[in-house]
Design an enzyme around this catalytic site. Structure first.
Site, PDB file in Angstrom:
ATOM      1  N   GLY A   1       0.741  -1.261   0.000  1.00 35.56           N
ATOM      2  CA  GLY A   1       0.000   0.000   0.000  1.00 35.56           C
ATOM      3  C   GLY A   1       0.766   1.304   0.000  1.00 35.56           C
TER       4      GLY A   1
ATOM      5  N   GLY B   1       2.879   2.572  -2.230  1.00 36.10           N
ATOM      6  CA  GLY B   1       3.361   3.019  -3.550  1.00 36.10           C
ATOM      7  C   GLY B   1       2.704   4.300  -4.043  1.00 36.10           C
TER       8      GLY B   1
ATOM      9  CB  CYS C   1      -0.179   1.768  -4.375  1.00 35.65           C
ATOM     10  SG  CYS C   1      -1.006   0.611  -3.328  1.00 35.65           S
TER      11      CYS C   1
HETATM   12  P1  5GP Z   1       6.773   3.824  -5.529  1.00 35.70           P
HETATM   13  O1  5GP Z   1       8.270   3.745  -5.488  1.00 35.70           O
HETATM   14  O2  5GP Z   1       6.274   4.326  -6.841  1.00 35.70           O
HETATM   15  O3  5GP Z   1       6.201   4.543  -4.377  1.00 35.70           O
HETATM   16  O4  5GP Z   1       6.253   2.311  -5.372  1.00 35.70           O
HETATM   17  C1  5GP Z   1       6.584   1.304  -6.285  1.00 35.70           C
HETATM   18  C2  5GP Z   1       5.887   0.028  -5.879  1.00 35.70           C
HETATM   19  O5  5GP Z   1       4.454   0.161  -5.908  1.00 35.70           O
HETATM   20  C3  5GP Z   1       6.116  -1.159  -6.790  1.00 35.70           C
HETATM   21  O6  5GP Z   1       7.386  -1.750  -6.643  1.00 35.70           O
HETATM   22  C4  5GP Z   1       4.985  -2.093  -6.392  1.00 35.70           C
HETATM   23  O7  5GP Z   1       5.275  -2.828  -5.231  1.00 35.70           O
HETATM   24  C5  5GP Z   1       3.860  -1.126  -6.062  1.00 35.70           C
HETATM   25  N1  5GP Z   1       2.874  -1.052  -7.146  1.00 35.70           N
HETATM   26  C6  5GP Z   1       3.092  -0.912  -8.471  1.00 35.70           C
HETATM   27  N2  5GP Z   1       1.938  -0.886  -9.158  1.00 35.70           N
HETATM   28  C7  5GP Z   1       0.949  -1.015  -8.250  1.00 35.70           C
HETATM   29  C8  5GP Z   1      -0.477  -1.080  -8.344  1.00 35.70           C
HETATM   30  O8  5GP Z   1      -1.086  -0.964  -9.406  1.00 35.70           O
HETATM   31  N3  5GP Z   1      -1.148  -1.274  -7.173  1.00 35.70           N
HETATM   32  C9  5GP Z   1      -0.499  -1.422  -5.994  1.00 35.70           C
HETATM   33  N4  5GP Z   1      -1.228  -1.645  -4.910  1.00 35.70           N
HETATM   34  N5  5GP Z   1       0.838  -1.315  -5.857  1.00 35.70           N
HETATM   35  C10 5GP Z   1       1.554  -1.148  -6.978  1.00 35.70           C
END
Ligand code: 5GP
Length: 346
Positions: free
Chosen positions: A181, A183, A186
């Site tokens: 959660g 991300g 996300c």
């Molecule tokens: P960020 O660095 O952009 O904050 O987070 C990246 C991470 O978000 C990814 O490695 C993956 O674990 C998560 N993530 C990627 N796409 C999605 C999505 O569509 N839904 C959710 N719940 N998490 C995602």
């Protein structure tokens, strides 16, 4: 029903307290780490930052640049075996220890994974990635991959609690990916109410994993180099980044021009956009759990990587850590109710 009363912490809830230091310059700080993994028994050396296995981030183009900076890329799972073949023909083989092959847990995923791994014995890492690492099917899949590939270093996730991190390590994982959660694209917490603030999840999973000689990746929620340092400070052996590495030349997708400005599309892997692209739409029994956003175009990925390295090196000098290895030992988090001064933020 049960309530846990201890407050769990995210990046916005903490800062790192400075400590007396004998370091003269951040150029003295080494960001390289060497790890030996509990099940594969392999050793890896590099800068433990990983480009996320999202199709706009974990591209072959990003993998090339990340590897030149001794960092890793979890290459997304939507490349065909033929595309892997031509990537492997072109890349300098010494960079392959910085490339992870991502997979889901379906039968088709398994067959494709086997075909990709057979292409080159230099591929050392597999990243088995599901949104919910608590499922029994996922653990069975992990066991199956471990049984077939004894010497491959396996990343498995995502989970957020110590007991499940232990179960994954005991089922064959070398590295547990932590984060539900946090991300940037996300929406799981909005759609389901499920999640765990990332600093606490990292602290708790790292503690459990390190007791079994396992490793953890803090995955998601970093919005600036300071957050990357906080993740390492919390005990993460690796930090995975999505949004911070999106919007570059090496990121997937087209450049978009709008109102004289340039953008690149960035979206979650379970967003409407991704599900439309790879599965012909969102199945009617599930909800999209990802956003689609336009991020300002940021040029070469290398510039951002240097900025992140500079930030983490500087954190190390503030706490007197001569190497990244010492950062978590020298980290004292203070709980806070403010972060940066936003007077001049747009
Ligand atoms: P960020 O660095 O952009 O904050 O987070 C990246 C991470 O978000 C990814 O490695 C993956 O674990 C998560 N993530 C990627 N796409 C999605 C999505 O569509 N839904 C959710 N719940 N998490 C995602």
């Amino acid at each position: 029903m049960h309530v846990e009363n201890e407050i769990k912490l995210g990046f916005k809830d903490v800062m790192i307290r400075p400590k007396r230091s004998t370091l003269k310059s951040r150029s003295q700080v080494s960001l390289e780490r060497t790890y030996t993994f509990r099940n594969s028994k392999r050793t890896w050396t590099g800068v433990p930052i990983i480009a996320a296995n999202m199709d706009t981030v974990g591209t072959f183009e990003a993998a090339q640049v990340m590897a030149e900076y001794k960092m890793l890329t979890a290459v997304h799972k939507h490349y065909s075996v033929e595309q892997w073949q031509s990537f492997l023909n072109d890349i300098d083989k010494s960079l392959l220890p910085h490339v992870m092959v991502s997979t889901g847990t379906s039968e088709a995923d398994y067959e494709k994974l086997k075909q990709i791994l057979r292409l080159d014995v230099g591929l050392e890492f597999v990243c088995i990635d599901v949104a919910n690492g608590y499922s029994e099917h996922f653990v069975e899949f992990l066991r199956r991959v471990r049984a077939e590939f004894q010497q491959i270093t396996i990343v498995a996730g995502n989970v957020v609690t110590g007991e499940m991190a232990e179960e994954l390590l005991l089922s064959g994982a070398d590295i547990v990916k932590v984060g539900i959660g946090p991300g940037s694209v996300c929406t799981t917490r909005v759609k389901t109410g499920v999640g765990y603030p990332q600093v606490s999840a990292t602290i708790e999973c790292a503690d459990a994993a390190h007791g079994l000689n396992g490793h953890v990746i803090s995955d998601g929620g970093c919005s600036c180099p300071g957050d990357v340092s906080k993740a390492f400070g919390a005990g993460a052996d690796f930090v995975m980044l999505g949004g911070m590495l999106a919007g570059h030349d090496e990121s997937g997708g087209e450049l978009i021009e709008e109102g004289g400005k340039q953008f690149k599309l960035f979206y979650g892997m379970s967003s409407d956009t991704a599900m439309g692209k790879y599965h012909g739409g969102v199945a009617n029994y599930r909800a999209s759990e990802g956003k689609t956003v336009k991020v300002p175009y940021r040029g070469a990925l290398a510039t951002t990587l240097m900025d992140i390295q500079g930030g983490v090196r500087s954190t190390c000098t503030y706490v007197g850590a001569a190497a990244l290895k010492e950062l978590s030992k020298r980290t004292t988090f203070i709980r806070v109710q403010e972060q940066e001064n936003r007077v001049f933020s747009s």
